[in-house]
Each structure stands twice: as C-alpha cells, then as structure tokens.
Design a protein around this motif. Structure first.
Motif, PDB file in Angstrom:
ATOM      1  N   ALA A  28     -34.247  27.755 -18.240  1.00 54.16           N
ATOM      2  CA  ALA A  28     -33.091  27.271 -19.000  1.00 54.16           C
ATOM      3  C   ALA A  28     -32.624  25.950 -18.405  1.00 54.16           C
ATOM      4  CB  ALA A  28     -31.964  28.295 -18.952  1.00 54.16           C
ATOM      5  N   VAL A  29     -32.206  25.038 -19.262  1.00 53.95           N
ATOM      6  CA  VAL A  29     -31.717  23.722 -18.829  1.00 53.95           C
ATOM      7  C   VAL A  29     -30.381  23.466 -19.514  1.00 53.95           C
ATOM      8  CG1 VAL A  29     -32.125  21.236 -18.847  1.00 53.95           C
ATOM      9  CG2 VAL A  29     -34.014  22.807 -18.410  1.00 53.95           C
ATOM     10  N   LYS A  30     -29.348  23.229 -18.716  1.00 59.47           N
ATOM     11  CA  LYS A  30     -28.017  22.963 -19.265  1.00 59.47           C
ATOM     12  C   LYS A  30     -27.337  21.875 -18.447  1.00 59.47           C
ATOM     13  CE  LYS A  30     -27.206  27.600 -21.135  1.00 59.47           C
ATOM     14  NZ  LYS A  30     -26.302  28.776 -21.173  1.00 59.47           N
ATOM     15  N   GLY A  31     -26.495  21.099 -19.116  1.00 60.93           N
ATOM     16  CA  GLY A  31     -25.716  20.082 -18.423  1.00 60.93           C
ATOM     17  C   GLY A  31     -25.752  18.764 -19.160  1.00 60.93           C
ATOM     18  N   ARG A  32     -25.061  17.789 -18.587  1.00 59.23           N
ATOM     19  CA  ARG A  32     -25.069  16.447 -19.169  1.00 59.23           C
ATOM     20  C   ARG A  32     -26.204  15.680 -18.522  1.00 59.23           C
ATOM     21  NH1 ARG A  32     -21.919  14.163 -22.622  1.00 59.23           N
ATOM     22  NH2 ARG A  32     -21.837  11.883 -22.793  1.00 59.23           N
ATOM     23  N   LEU A  33     -27.273  15.490 -19.281  1.00 53.68           N
ATOM     24  CA  LEU A  33     -28.505  14.964 -18.722  1.00 53.68           C
ATOM     25  C   LEU A  33     -29.097  13.901 -19.641  1.00 53.68           C
ATOM     26  CD1 LEU A  33     -30.117  18.445 -17.952  1.00 53.68           C
ATOM     27  CD2 LEU A  33     -29.023  16.971 -16.262  1.00 53.68           C
ATOM     28  N   SER A  34     -29.886  13.030 -19.057  1.00 55.54           N
ATOM     29  CA  SER A  34     -30.694  12.134 -19.867  1.00 55.54           C
ATOM     30  C   SER A  34     -31.933  12.889 -20.334  1.00 55.54           C
ATOM     31  CB  SER A  34     -31.110  10.905 -19.046  1.00 55.54           C
ATOM     32  OG  SER A  34     -32.008  11.303 -18.013  1.00 55.54           O
ATOM     33  N   VAL A  35     -32.624  12.321 -21.309  1.00 55.23           N
ATOM     34  CA  VAL A  35     -33.843  12.962 -21.799  1.00 55.23           C
ATOM     35  C   VAL A  35     -34.851  13.087 -20.663  1.00 55.23           C
ATOM     36  CG1 VAL A  35     -35.788  12.762 -23.388  1.00 55.23           C
ATOM     37  CG2 VAL A  35     -33.488  12.133 -24.140  1.00 55.23           C
ATOM     38  N   GLU A  36     -34.969  12.053 -19.854  1.00 53.55           N
ATOM     39  CA  GLU A  36     -35.920  12.079 -18.746  1.00 53.55           C
ATOM     40  C   GLU A  36     -35.573  13.174 -17.744  1.00 53.55           C
ATOM     41  OE1 GLU A  36     -37.935   9.020 -15.490  1.00 53.55           O
ATOM     42  OE2 GLU A  36     -36.199   8.394 -16.683  1.00 53.55           O
ATOM     43  N   GLN A  37     -34.279  13.330 -17.436  1.00 50.05           N
ATOM     44  CA  GLN A  37     -33.865  14.374 -16.498  1.00 50.05           C
ATOM     45  C   GLN A  37     -34.127  15.766 -17.078  1.00 50.05           C
ATOM     46  OE1 GLN A  37     -29.804  13.076 -16.143  1.00 50.05           O
ATOM     47  NE2 GLN A  37     -30.133  12.172 -14.105  1.00 50.05           N
ATOM     48  N   ALA A  38     -33.823  15.949 -18.361  1.00 45.98           N
ATOM     49  CA  ALA A  38     -34.047  17.252 -18.991  1.00 45.98           C
ATOM     50  C   ALA A  38     -35.531  17.600 -19.004  1.00 45.98           C
ATOM     51  CB  ALA A  38     -33.482  17.246 -20.408  1.00 45.98           C
ATOM     52  N   LEU A  39     -36.379  16.620 -19.313  1.00 49.06           N
ATOM     53  CA  LEU A  39     -37.820  16.878 -19.315  1.00 49.06           C
ATOM     54  C   LEU A  39     -38.332  17.195 -17.919  1.00 49.06           C
ATOM     55  CD1 LEU A  39     -39.076  14.146 -21.823  1.00 49.06           C
ATOM     56  CD2 LEU A  39     -39.314  16.619 -22.079  1.00 49.06           C
ATOM     57  N   ARG A  40     -37.808  16.505 -16.933  1.00 54.59           N
ATOM     58  CA  ARG A  40     -38.254  16.758 -15.565  1.00 54.59           C
ATOM     59  C   ARG A  40     -37.934  18.192 -15.152  1.00 54.59           C
ATOM     60  NH1 ARG A  40     -35.351  13.168 -12.889  1.00 54.59           N
ATOM     61  NH2 ARG A  40     -36.759  11.482 -13.474  1.00 54.59           N
ATOM     62  N   ARG A  41     -36.767  18.693 -15.550  1.00 53.44           N
ATOM     63  CA  ARG A  41     -36.399  20.072 -15.218  1.00 53.44           C
ATOM     64  C   ARG A  41     -37.250  21.080 -15.994  1.00 53.44           C
ATOM     65  NH1 ARG A  41     -29.795  20.467 -14.625  1.00 53.44           N
ATOM     66  NH2 ARG A  41     -29.521  18.671 -13.221  1.00 53.44           N
ATOM     67  N   LEU A  42     -37.479  20.790 -17.267  1.00 57.08           N
ATOM     68  CA  LEU A  42     -38.280  21.702 -18.072  1.00 57.08           C
ATOM     69  C   LEU A  42     -39.708  21.820 -17.550  1.00 57.08           C
ATOM     70  CD1 LEU A  42     -37.308  20.842 -21.771  1.00 57.08           C
ATOM     71  CD2 LEU A  42     -36.903  22.994 -20.596  1.00 57.08           C
ATOM     72  N   LEU A  43     -40.259  20.694 -17.092  1.00 56.37           N
ATOM     73  CA  LEU A  43     -41.674  20.652 -16.735  1.00 56.37           C
ATOM     74  C   LEU A  43     -41.936  20.954 -15.267  1.00 56.37           C
ATOM     75  CD1 LEU A  43     -42.731  17.496 -18.797  1.00 56.37           C
ATOM     76  CD2 LEU A  43     -42.917  19.893 -19.436  1.00 56.37           C
ATOM     77  N   LYS A  44     -40.911  21.255 -14.511  1.00 59.28           N
ATOM     78  CA  LYS A  44     -41.103  21.559 -13.097  1.00 59.28           C
ATOM     79  C   LYS A  44     -42.009  22.784 -12.940  1.00 59.28           C
ATOM     80  CE  LYS A  44     -38.620  22.515  -8.804  1.00 59.28           C
ATOM     81  NZ  LYS A  44     -37.295  22.785  -8.192  1.00 59.28           N
ATOM     82  N   ASP A  45     -43.063  22.638 -12.139  1.00 61.07           N
ATOM     83  CA  ASP A  45     -44.038  23.710 -11.847  1.00 61.07           C
ATOM     84  C   ASP A  45     -44.820  24.152 -13.079  1.00 61.07           C
ATOM     85  OD1 ASP A  45     -41.663  25.262  -9.621  1.00 61.07           O
ATOM     86  OD2 ASP A  45     -43.206  23.772  -9.167  1.00 61.07           O
ATOM     87  N   SER A  46     -44.830  23.348 -14.127  1.00 68.28           N
ATOM     88  CA  SER A  46     -45.532  23.749 -15.353  1.00 68.28           C
ATOM     89  C   SER A  46     -46.957  23.225 -15.421  1.00 68.28           C
ATOM     90  CB  SER A  46     -44.767  23.243 -16.585  1.00 68.28           C
ATOM     91  OG  SER A  46     -44.847  21.834 -16.660  1.00 68.28           O
ATOM     92  N   GLY A  47     -47.283  22.244 -14.530  1.00 66.25           N
ATOM     93  CA  GLY A  47     -48.605  21.633 -14.609  1.00 66.25           C
ATOM     94  C   GLY A  47     -48.694  20.571 -15.679  1.00 66.25           C
TER      95      GLY A  47
END
Length: 813
Positions: A65-84
C-alpha cells in the motif's frame, strides 16, 4: 470510487490536459495493497499520467500500500521496491515499468517453479479471480472459488497432476480408473463413475482454451504452472456447455521477456508393496529479443510404480503408469499494449494394466485372464492475442485440441478362452473466443463476447482373443459379436457425435447504491448436433439406425441467464447471492447394441454465501456457502444389460450443498487451513428404467456425490541460518460415502476413507532438497468400485496408492 470510475477517469484526463502533472510535484496518493497492474492503473488515474509495462507478466507482481503526498516518481519507487522492476520516465506525463537489469533473487520465481520461492513471504496481494474473465478482486466475486498459486506446488506435487488438486480442494472429486481416464466433479454435480460418450460436467481450461469436451480429464502435469483456479458452478454464462459443476483453469507461467533462466527437477519414489518410481522435469526461459520476444519450454517424464498383483497370471505390480510430455510458449510483445502468445502442448500416458483389485482375492490383488492396458494421448495448439487500452481489454483465443483414449477390459467368459474388449475414443475440438472487457474500479465493469466451437468424437469398439483355436460362439461376452480366436478382431457397434456451437455472451456489474453490486449476464447458444453409428453389428436393422440418426440430427438454441447480488457494506465482509444455469447437449449412445438418443440436461443453482478476510494475509479468513441445485433430465454414463458403458437420461434430481472454510495465520510463518462440504442429493423423478432397477420406495441418491468431505492442512516456513529456508506442510482429507451409479449393482458404496500427506523442503540459494510422504496411514480406501464391466458381481475396488516416500532435488539457474 467504484461506481463513478468513468467520471473519475475522464476528470483526471481533463485535468492532466489543462494542468500537466510534474514528477516533482507532490499530490495526494492512496493506493491499496494489491498487484502491480492494479496499482499502476490507480496511480495513473490519481496523478493524471500514463503508465505502461514492457512485460504483462509484471502485472501480477504483489505491491504494498502507498499513501501520502508524493510525486509520481516517489510513488513508483515505493510501489516497485523489491519487485524486480524499475520505472523509466518517457516524458512529462508518461512512464514505463520494465524489469530491473539486475533482478533481486526474489524475482527469479517467475522463471523457476515456486518450489524455490523465498521462504520469507512477500506481502500477500489481494486475490484476483482471473477465471471470471474480468479479473475480479476476490471480495467482489459472487461465488465460491479456490485459488491455488504456484507457491503451493513442489516439483513432486507438480508431477502428481490432478491428484495434487484433489488433495487440496475439498469440493473437487474424481473417479480413479487411472490417470488420463478419470472424470472430475465439482461440488455435488456428478453423473456417474462410468466413462461413456456424454460431455463432462466440469469444464477444464488451459488459460482461455478449452481442454476437454466429450472425454475424460487429460490429467496434465502441473510443472511451471503459475496457478490454478476452481470456480464452482454452474458457470453457463461465461463458459457455456459442460460447466454444470464449474470450471478448472490452469494458468501456466508465461515467457519472461527480460530474463534467461530455468529449473531442473528430479525425484525418486518408493511405494510400499510396490515398484519404485521417479520423475524428472526441466524448464528453460529464453528471451530472443529482450523485452519483445521470448520462448519458454517445459519437458517432463513421470513413472508411477505398480502395486497391484494379478494372481491368475502370476504377475506382480502390474499397474505401472508412465507419463511424458512437454509444452512450448512463444510470447511477442511489440509494444506495451499488445501481447501475442503461441502455445503448444503434448502429453502421453501409458498404463501397463488396470488399477483395480478384488477384495475376495486379496488386499492389493486380483485375478484376470488378460492384461488390460490403456493409453491417453493429448495435444493442443493455441494462439492468444490481447490488446490493452487502460481499463479496456480485448482478448482473442483460438485453438485446436486432439485427445485419444484407448482402453481395454477383461471380457473373459470361459477361463480357457481369455478375451479382451477394446474401446477407442478420438475427440477433436476447435474453438475460438473473442471478448471485449472493461475492468473498472473495485470489481465493476462488463464483458461482451462471441465464441464458436466444433467438437467431434469417434467411439469405436472391438472384441478379440489370442487363443490359437476356434472359439465356441457361447464364449463371446457380447451378443451378436463373434470371438474368433487367433488374435482376429471383431468390431462391435460404435458411435460418432458432432456438435457445432455459436455463442454470444455478456455480463455486467454495476453499483446501484453504494456498497451493493449487482451482476447480470446471459449466454445464447445455437447448437447443431448430429450422430451416426459406426460398424453396426448385423443384428441392427437399417430402420433402427436411420431413426436414431434422424433424431440426433437437429438444431437447437439455449439461453442461460445469471443474476448476482453482492454487498461489502459490512467492513471486511462480503455477502452474496447468485443464480446461474448450465447445460449439456445431447447425442447418441450404444445401448444393448442399439443406437439410442439421449437428451440435453440443465442445472439451475441458487446460492448464498459470505467471505471475510483474505486467506494467507489476515489472522482469520472465513468463507461459507449454501446452495440448492435443480437438475433436469440428468445425463449419466451407466452400463447396459451387457455391461458396456452407455449414456442415458436417468431423470430429475436436486442437491443441497453446504460448504465452509477457515484459514488461520496465527504467526506470519504458519498457515492453518480447514474446509468442509456436505451434500444431500436425491433423484426426485427417476426415469422408468431406473425405477425398474431399484426397490420400490427406495430413496435414490445421485451417483458419485459424497455425502461429506473435508480437509485440514498446515504450511510452515522459516529461515534456517543465514541463507537457508525450511518449509514443512501436511494435510489430511476425508472423502465420504458415495455410489458408483444407479441400479442395484452400480449402487455399491465407495469412498469413506482418509488420505494424508506430509512434505518438507530445505532450500539454500538455487538448490532445494525435498522429502514427501503420501498415504501416511497406508490406507486401502475405495476410490472407484468398477473393475471390468463384464463382471459386475465381483466386489472390485480401486485402492489408494500405498504409502509412498519421495526424495527430490531442484536446481534453478
């Protein structure tokens, strides 16, 4: 959000056009835990950007889950962490997700089998029911579903094929005449244990391609399979004829466009009271043009040692079975929106003898005049094309299937004249389906589709004897069919059935009020059926044959409606109600050497159920269901007066079913799973011939419907030291009492046994060592009561495979 998805999307695009989103600008982002495909769509809507993928297989990768005031780049970085996977910025409003050039070890799972998946479990994604054809989130699917992902299979379990699914899913049952010749049943929709020319009650699919029609389960091995979904039926709206009980969908791992790799697996097995066995398999994934074109190849061989002794022929362990096969998949992804898959599969099963024993002879023994081998060959080719436009998807699947089953039965009448009855069934299926799907938020959306299917089956029969002398007429088991001796073959009456189906179908889910989802669907099918006799014996008159064939040659139309209601207004809980229908077309069968027509049958089911929590993620996950089924003009494979398999309409019936499941996760490394199913079935209006065979006033239960079944299992995973992991799992399944068929002879009791298993696996890096034990109690059981149809008086039974231990070694590269 769900019921106004179109408005939200249009608004987001409009805002994006007037005020371009900048990667550095923070904005309110709220994305639930789920899959990367769902998360990228949600982020694109919320941020007003376009997000594509280089490999559609990335869409199933679990995300946090990703929540908060984020840029698109920050949100993608969190989503893709450890995803390969990583995100590439194309321009101000366009991003592309690609596989990382140096993937983490966890990303090797799509290339290898799940046996080598990391012990430390990744965050559990929301379960998506892809067999719904609309990729519905589990909380918004109105029905009972069992989803087994690739993390559940070891290589030894993959070698077991359908038997592995039977051990894991309480609502799934089967006959046990032998691998490649069994009939599968879901819930309580079962016709009989005899295999005749009728269509299966359970639909089986390889991705979107239908695997069977008027033929038994091909029993494909489950190597390199990403998951299996079982939907309880009827499933007439989406899957049409032959889905009365439900459908089983096997989802193989697709080619990986960005990584070369594979796996080697091997195992040795020892069976108590029997011969040893073994298995070997290999998987290779090879990108040809990185991120564009890739090939994936799987090959395997399995030998199951025999354990039945034939005392009359003085032979031990006669029922050895060998299986070998493979498949190849080629994936072409010219851009982010198109995916083209070409698949081919071939499998062959050969058994040296039949699988049954006789209680009056011995525990694992029988006395037969001849060997009764059988073989099954299966092949398919499939072209699947998918085009994606944000939440709109087009899928086209076209394929051809060829299945051949050769069986033999001991037809000895006089001991000094051994005779063999052979039956050969050839089935060809051509099918194509094209559908347009709109996946909106939270399970809303619609599907429109059209399909066409052609299926033909040739059932041929013969009788022979290898004695080197002239055989007396009275020695023949089949009236009107001579037994020549000297190995000469005498043909007996067979049938050819054809069906052509053209279908339109659709289904839509909408939210009339917040928290209430309504689903309405329908399927219209126009069928053209025909049949004819093959090699009719001299006793049949041309008038009889012509009359039966004229009745079989007809055109008919069927409409199958479906309605569902679902609410998740109560936090964490889903309540649903559903009505759906299914049918099977009629055809021709041989009954007492005469050609007879059997009619369509139709099942209607009303069910209510609930679901709370997500299995494997929440501390407690519960689900339950109560269903009532009315089944008209039931088609059942029975035996005629000679003892040969045939098909007839046995009357009308009704079934009450109650199911429940609980999955506990008391600690992150331990999962406990328990399920139970109770069936109460009755033949409410038996056909005249059934009444004649039965005692007056006798209450008739439907064949092969166990009154009670259940399963308990555990799965424990823990790290051992720095770079090692241990997995231990076990299960026990109870199969209740049922009857083989209708009538006093086929009405014998079967079932009422417990099957058990225990598995342990130790992994270090790319190597895994496993040990499994099945039938811990070395129970006999009685999985199937029919031996040879020419001797229905002997108390035959088909026992469980005796206690078996397997040692396996897997290596990923």
């Amino acid at each position: 959000m769900g019921r106004k998805a179109d408005i939200v999307l249009a608004t987001a695009l409009a805002l994006a056009a007037t005020s371009p989103a900048h990667a550095a600008d923070g904005q309110s982002i709220s994305i639930a835990q789920g899959s990367l495909g769902e998360a990228s769509i949600a982020l694109g809507r919320q941020a007003g950007v376009s997000i594509g993928m280089s490999d559609q297989s990335l869409a199933r990768v679990p995300t946090r889950a990703v929540k908060g005031r984020l840029s698109v780049e920050q949100a993608l970085r969190r989503l893709l962490k450890d995803s390969g996977a990583v995100a590439q910025r194309i321009d101000e409003r366009t991003w592309r997700i690609v596989r990382a050039p140096h993937p983490a070890p966890a990303t090797r799972a799509p290339v290898t089998t799940a046996a080598l998946a990391p012990v430390e479990q990744q965050p559990v994604a929301e379960i998506v029911v892809t067999a719904s054809k609309r990729d519905l989130p589990l909380p918004r699917y109105p029905g009972m579903v069992d989803a087994v992902d690739n993390g559940a299979f070891t290589s030894g379990e993959a070698a077991g094929g359908t038997a592995t699914l039977l051990a894991r899913i309480a609502s799934l049952s089967s006959t046990h005449a032998g691998s490649g010749r069994n009939k599968l049943f879901i819930r309580a929709i079962a016709d009989s244990g005899v295999v005749g020319p009728t269509q299966a009650t359970t639909g089986q699919y390889f991705n979107d391609l239908r695997l069977n029609y008027a033929a038994p389960d091909p029993d494909l091995r489950l190597y390199d399979v990403g998951g299996v979904e079982v939907l309880e039926g009827p499933q007439g709206t989406l899957y049409g004829a032959g889905s009365l009980g439900g459908i089983i969908r096997i989802m193989p791992n697709p080619p990986n466009l960005g990584e070369t790799g594979g796996q080697l697996s091997m195992g040795l097995a020892a069976t108590q009271h029997g011969d040893p066995g073994g298995d070997v398999a290999a998987t290779l994934n090879l990108p040809i043009v990185p991120e564009k074109l890739a090939l994936r190849v799987v090959g395997y061989g399995v030998q199951d040692g025999g354990y039945i002794d034939d005392v009359q022929r003085d032979k031990d362990d006669v029922n050895r079975t060998r299986t070998w096969g493979g498949r190849a998949a080629l994936r072409f992804a010219p851009d982010d929106d198109w995916t083209i898959d070409l698949n081919g599969l071939y499998q062959e099963i050969k058994a040296d003898d039949a699988q049954y024993a006789a209680k009056d002879v011995g525990r694992l023994e029988r006395a037969s005049g001849v060997a009764q081998p059988y073989s099954s060959t299966y092949g398919l080719v499939n072209l699947r094309i998918e085009r994606q436009w944000d939440n709109l998807r087009f899928v086209s699947s076209t394929g051809y299937v060829r299945q051949a089953l050769n069986e033999s039965y001991d037809a000895t009448v006089e001991k000094d004249v051994p005779a063999l009855f052979r039956q050969r069934n050839r089935v060809n299926i051509f099918s194509t389906e094209n559908r347009l799907v709109r996946d909106l938020d939270n399970g809303l959306g619609w599907i429109l589709g059209a399909s066409y299917l052609e299926s033909s089956s040739d059932l041929r029969r013969s009788l022979t004897s290898d004695v080197f002398r002239v055989v007396p007429v009275q020695a023949s088991a089949i009236p009107g069919v001579p037994l020549y001796g000297f190995g000469r073959v005498a043909t007996t009456t067979g049938v050819h059935n054809e069906i052509k189906e053209a279908t339109l179908f659709g289904e839509a889910s909408f939210e009339p009020i917040r928290g209430l989802v309504a689903t309405v669907g329908g399927r219209w099918t126009n069928s053209r059926l025909s049949g004819r006799a093959i090699d009719p014996i001299a006793l049949l008159s041309f008038a009889e044959i012509a009359r039966a064939e004229a009745q079989a040659d007809r055109t008919e139309s069927v409409f199958l409606p479906s309605v569902g209601l679902l609410t998740d207004a109560i936090a964490g809980m889903t309540l649903y109600a559903r009505f759906q229908q299914g049918f099977r077309p009629g055809g021709l069968a041989v009954d007492d050497q005469r050609i007879q027509r059997f009619q369509n049958d139709r099942a209607s089911t009303v069910e209510v159920g609930f679901r709370q929590g997500v299995p494997g993620r929440d501390l407690v996950a519960l689900s339950g269901n109560v269903a009532y089924t009315e089944w008209r003009d039931i088609q059942a494979d029975v035996t005629d007066r000679i003892g040969l398999p045939t098909t007839a309409n046995i009357g009308d019936g009704r079934i009450y079913t109650v199911e429940g499941r609980i999955v506990l996760r008391p600690v992150p490394r331990l999962t406990l799973d328990g399920s139970i199913i109770y069936n109460d079935s009755r033949l409410t209006r038996p056909a005249e011939f059934v009444t004649t065979l039965s005692y007056r006033g006798q209450s008739l239960t439907l064949p092969n419907v166990a009154n009670l079944g259940g399963r308990v299992a555990f799965d424990y995973r823990t790290p051992v030291g720095k770079d090692m992991g241990l997995r231990i799992g076990g299960s026990a399944r109870y199969v209740g009492k049922s009857r083989l068929g209708v009538g006093p002879i086929l009405g014998r009791t079967q079932g009422d046994y417990v099957d058990t298993s225990l598995t342990a696996a130790l992994r270090k890096g790319a190597v895994e060592l496993s040990l499994s034990l099945t039938n811990l109690l070395d129970s006999d059981g009685n999985r199937f009561s029919l031996g040879t149809p020419f001797d229905l008086s002997t108390d035959y039974y088909t026992p469980l495979r005796p206690r078996t231990v397997r040692v396996g070694l897997d290596f990923a590269f």
